[in-house]
Motif scaffolding. Sequence first.
Motif, short mmCIF file in Angstrom:
data_model
loop_
_atom_site.label_atom_id
_atom_site.label_comp_id
_atom_site.label_asym_id
_atom_site.label_seq_id
_atom_site.Cartn_x
_atom_site.Cartn_y
_atom_site.Cartn_z
N HIS A 135 0.86 -1.19 0.00
CA HIS A 135 0.00 0.00 0.00
C HIS A 135 0.89 1.24 0.00
CE1 HIS A 135 -3.77 -2.13 0.86
NE2 HIS A 135 -3.03 -2.94 1.59
N ASP A 136 0.64 2.17 -0.93
CA ASP A 136 1.42 3.41 -1.00
C ASP A 136 1.25 4.27 0.25
OD1 ASP A 136 2.40 2.79 -3.48
OD2 ASP A 136 1.01 4.10 -4.57
N GLY A 137 0.07 4.21 0.86
CA GLY A 137 -0.23 5.01 2.04
C GLY A 137 -0.95 4.16 3.07
N GLN A 138 -1.86 4.80 3.80
CA GLN A 138 -2.64 4.11 4.83
C GLN A 138 -3.82 3.41 4.16
OE1 GLN A 138 -1.98 3.90 8.14
NE2 GLN A 138 -3.73 2.58 8.40
N PRO A 139 -3.95 2.09 4.30
CA PRO A 139 -5.10 1.41 3.69
C PRO A 139 -6.40 1.81 4.38
CG PRO A 139 -3.70 -0.16 4.87
CD PRO A 139 -3.03 1.17 4.96
N ASP A 140 -7.46 1.90 3.60
CA ASP A 140 -8.77 2.22 4.16
C ASP A 140 -9.30 1.08 5.01
OD1 ASP A 140 -8.93 4.77 3.01
OD2 ASP A 140 -9.71 3.93 1.13
N ASP A 141 -8.92 -0.13 4.67
CA ASP A 141 -9.44 -1.32 5.34
C ASP A 141 -8.27 -2.26 5.64
OD1 ASP A 141 -10.88 -3.52 6.23
OD2 ASP A 141 -11.82 -3.93 4.29
N LEU A 142 -8.07 -2.60 6.91
CA LEU A 142 -6.98 -3.51 7.28
C LEU A 142 -7.38 -4.98 7.20
CD1 LEU A 142 -5.31 -1.72 10.34
CD2 LEU A 142 -4.52 -1.83 7.98
N GLN A 143 -8.64 -5.27 6.93
CA GLN A 143 -9.09 -6.67 6.92
C GLN A 143 -8.33 -7.55 5.92
OE1 GLN A 143 -10.97 -8.08 9.33
NE2 GLN A 143 -10.21 -9.93 8.36
N PRO A 144 -8.02 -7.09 4.70
CA PRO A 144 -7.23 -7.94 3.81
C PRO A 144 -5.84 -8.27 4.38
CG PRO A 144 -8.32 -6.23 2.55
CD PRO A 144 -8.53 -5.90 4.00
N ILE A 145 -5.24 -7.34 5.10
CA ILE A 145 -3.94 -7.57 5.75
C ILE A 145 -4.09 -8.61 6.85
CG2 ILE A 145 -2.16 -6.51 7.19
CD1 ILE A 145 -2.61 -3.92 5.56
N VAL A 146 -5.15 -8.47 7.65
CA VAL A 146 -5.43 -9.42 8.73
C VAL A 146 -5.66 -10.81 8.15
CG1 VAL A 146 -7.11 -10.03 10.53
CG2 VAL A 146 -6.34 -7.66 10.30
N SER A 147 -6.51 -10.90 7.14
CA SER A 147 -6.84 -12.20 6.55
C SER A 147 -5.62 -12.89 5.96
CB SER A 147 -7.91 -12.03 5.46
OG SER A 147 -9.11 -11.57 6.02
N LEU A 148 -4.80 -12.15 5.21
CA LEU A 148 -3.62 -12.75 4.60
C LEU A 148 -2.63 -13.23 5.68
CD1 LEU A 148 -2.01 -13.49 2.06
CD2 LEU A 148 -1.02 -11.19 2.14
N TRP A 149 -2.44 -12.42 6.72
CA TRP A 149 -1.50 -12.82 7.78
C TRP A 149 -1.98 -14.09 8.46
CZ3 TRP A 149 -0.93 -13.05 13.24
CH2 TRP A 149 0.39 -13.17 13.66
N GLN A 150 -3.27 -14.15 8.78
CA GLN A 150 -3.79 -15.32 9.46
C GLN A 150 -3.76 -16.57 8.58
OE1 GLN A 150 -7.58 -14.06 11.04
NE2 GLN A 150 -6.62 -12.91 12.69
N GLU A 151 -3.96 -16.40 7.28
CA GLU A 151 -3.99 -17.54 6.36
C GLU A 151 -2.60 -18.06 6.00
OE1 GLU A 151 -6.19 -16.19 2.96
OE2 GLU A 151 -7.98 -15.81 4.17
N ARG A 152 -1.60 -17.14 5.86
CA ARG A 152 -0.32 -17.56 5.29
C ARG A 152 0.92 -17.25 6.12
NH1 ARG A 152 0.07 -15.45 -0.52
NH2 ARG A 152 1.97 -16.67 -0.42
N PHE A 153 0.86 -16.27 7.03
CA PHE A 153 2.07 -15.80 7.68
C PHE A 153 2.12 -16.03 9.19
CE2 PHE A 153 1.75 -13.37 3.79
CZ PHE A 153 3.05 -13.38 3.30
N ALA A 154 0.96 -16.11 9.82
CA ALA A 154 0.92 -16.25 11.28
C ALA A 154 1.48 -17.60 11.70
CB ALA A 154 -0.51 -16.10 11.79
N PRO A 155 2.17 -17.63 12.82
CA PRO A 155 2.59 -18.94 13.34
C PRO A 155 1.39 -19.69 13.91
CG PRO A 155 3.15 -17.22 14.89
CD PRO A 155 2.59 -16.53 13.68
N VAL A 156 1.61 -20.91 14.26
CA VAL A 156 0.58 -21.69 14.96
C VAL A 156 0.77 -21.39 16.45
CG1 VAL A 156 -0.26 -24.02 15.46
CG2 VAL A 156 0.63 -23.46 13.18
N PHE A 157 -0.26 -20.79 17.04
CA PHE A 157 -0.17 -20.44 18.46
C PHE A 157 -0.72 -21.56 19.32
CE2 PHE A 157 -0.07 -16.27 16.44
CZ PHE A 157 1.01 -15.70 17.09
N ASP A 158 0.02 -21.92 20.37
CA ASP A 158 -0.48 -22.93 21.32
C ASP A 158 -0.45 -22.40 22.72
OD1 ASP A 158 2.26 -23.14 22.04
OD2 ASP A 158 2.53 -24.86 20.74
#
Length: 158
Positions: A135-158
């Motif tokens: 994103h060049d600036g501040q995104p209007d909606d952070l949900q796509p960032i949240v979704s991508l992180w949870q789907e592909r980048f987040a560790p498995v939390f225990d």
Amino acid sequence: MPRPSVSLPLHGGCACGAVRYTLTSAPLALFACHCSLCQRQSGSAFGLSMRVTRADLHLEGPTQTRLRDTDRGTKSEMVCCPDCGGRIFNARPGTALCHLRGGTLDDTSWLRPSAHIWTSSAQPWVSFGAETLIHDGQPDDLQPIVSLWQERFAPVFD
């Protein structure tokens, strides 16, 4: 890249150790901010912002809260150590979520951002992975960032 396993709670603190914290729930997202303020505050090319539930972030030690105006005309509170000045998190006043500074964690080995924001201010030598959102600036909606992180980048939390 395999997703690592990370145990909760997470622990961290400021540079001098006067402020310590415990995070009792899994972070919602992690992204890199390349705005000039994050560069100045971190003394580096960007800051790591970890979106977390504020009620699950438990601080110990003295803190100082500073308010600043944002580019969008809103206020942002920055919670810092009064001794070393290290920023622990920032948030809009009165909101349930905040952005914990990822570099303040005791263990940063598993941090992998899903997005880069304010890339219009990024240092010219920084490159971005093809798998991350840009994103060049501040995104209007952070949900796509949240979704991508949870789907592909987040560790498995225990």
